[in-house]
Enzyme design. Structure first.
Site, PDB file in Angstrom:
ATOM      1  N   TYR A 179       0.838  -1.200   0.000  1.00 58.44           N
ATOM      2  CA  TYR A 179       0.000   0.000   0.000  1.00 58.44           C
ATOM      3  C   TYR A 179       0.875   1.252   0.000  1.00 58.44           C
ATOM      4  CZ  TYR A 179       0.982   0.435   5.058  1.00 58.44           C
ATOM      5  OH  TYR A 179       1.606   0.572   6.277  1.00 58.44           O
ATOM      6  N   CYS A 180       0.289   2.351  -0.487  1.00 55.23           N
ATOM      7  CA  CYS A 180       0.890   3.668  -0.324  1.00 55.23           C
ATOM      8  C   CYS A 180      -0.128   4.501   0.465  1.00 55.23           C
ATOM      9  CB  CYS A 180       1.255   4.304  -1.671  1.00 55.23           C
ATOM     10  SG  CYS A 180      -0.133   4.594  -2.789  1.00 55.23           S
ATOM     11  N   PHE A 181      -0.156   5.804   0.292  1.00 49.71           N
ATOM     12  CA  PHE A 181      -1.052   6.590   1.146  1.00 49.71           C
ATOM     13  C   PHE A 181      -2.519   6.402   0.770  1.00 49.71           C
ATOM     14  CE2 PHE A 181      -3.184  10.598   2.445  1.00 49.71           C
ATOM     15  CZ  PHE A 181      -3.059  10.418   3.812  1.00 49.71           C
ATOM     16  N   TYR A 197      -3.146   3.349   2.791  1.00 52.31           N
ATOM     17  CA  TYR A 197      -3.047   3.588   4.236  1.00 52.31           C
ATOM     18  C   TYR A 197      -4.275   4.316   4.762  1.00 52.31           C
ATOM     19  CZ  TYR A 197      -1.768   5.898   8.572  1.00 52.31           C
ATOM     20  OH  TYR A 197      -1.780   6.367   9.860  1.00 52.31           O
TER      21      TYR A 197
END
Length: 207
Positions: free
Chosen positions: A102-104, A131
């Site tokens: 995952y990223c943001f 996230y």
């Protein structure tokens, strides 16, 4: 340019509970400064961009838009840097075949990471919403838990054996343990205390 390889499926919100219940390893590709502010118990920070690169691309995005930011990102991703990133990701995935990434917000960074890995013959699903969506899920889960479950608070003077009693309980949340703290008299443990967000996430996962 070669045709991009097909990438792995994504993890929808309906499967978030399974991620935490099963302690699925998570590859967090946000910048280190973001990871320090808050992450999840089973996550490992293996960023696509370092803090300086993230800052530069953020400025480019604000001033010139997404296309210009992507172009800058591609110029910063030299063959040496790309190979270094791939090696780190590959090692993590080989050690944790069930991992997700995952990223943001589940956007560009995680999709670029997923595509680079797919081009290298490695599949890893990404978390939809990233996230931010996982954090929202845990906050809502904790609120629902507190509203639906009878809670009993164990309290008493320092040294009275509260923790010993708590550890005998089948269903428990050790707040001092999760906070890395031993009470006002004995102070904190040697390890660094978690951020407030990490503390809240750990409580929700533990519930």
């Amino acid at each position: 340019n070669p045709t991009p390889k097909m990438i792995a499926a994504s993890i929808p919100a309906a499967q978030f509970a399974d991620l935490f219940v099963n302690d699925r390893p998570m590859m967090d590709v946000r910048a280190p400064v973001e990871f320090v502010q808050g992450a999840f118990p089973a996550s490992c920070n293996l960023p696509l961009l370092d803090d300086e690169q993230r800052h530069m691309i953020g400025i480019e995005y604000a001033e010139k838009g997404q296309d210009a930011a992507i172009e800058l990102g591609e110029s910063l991703a030299t063959p040496t840097i790309r190979e270094r990133r791939l090696q780190q990701w590959r090692s993590f995935i080989e050690a944790h075949p069930e991992a997700v990434l995952y990223c943001f917000r589940g956007g560009l960074r995680s999709r670029i990471t997923q595509q680079w890995l797919a081009d290298a013959g490695i599949d890893i699903p990404l978390v939809e919403g990233g996230y931010k969506a996982l954090r929202r899920f845990l906050i809502d889960r904790l609120d629902a838990f507190c509203d639906s479950q009878p809670l009993c608070l164990i309290a008493g003077p320092t040294g009275s054996g509260k923790t010993d009693l708590l550890l005998r309980c089948e269903h428990r949340v050790d707040l001092e343990g999760l906070a890395g703290h031993r009470g006002s008299t004995f102070g904190q443990w040697a390890q660094q205390q978690p951020s407030q967000i990490d503390f809240e996430n750990a409580i929700s996962v533990g519930c």
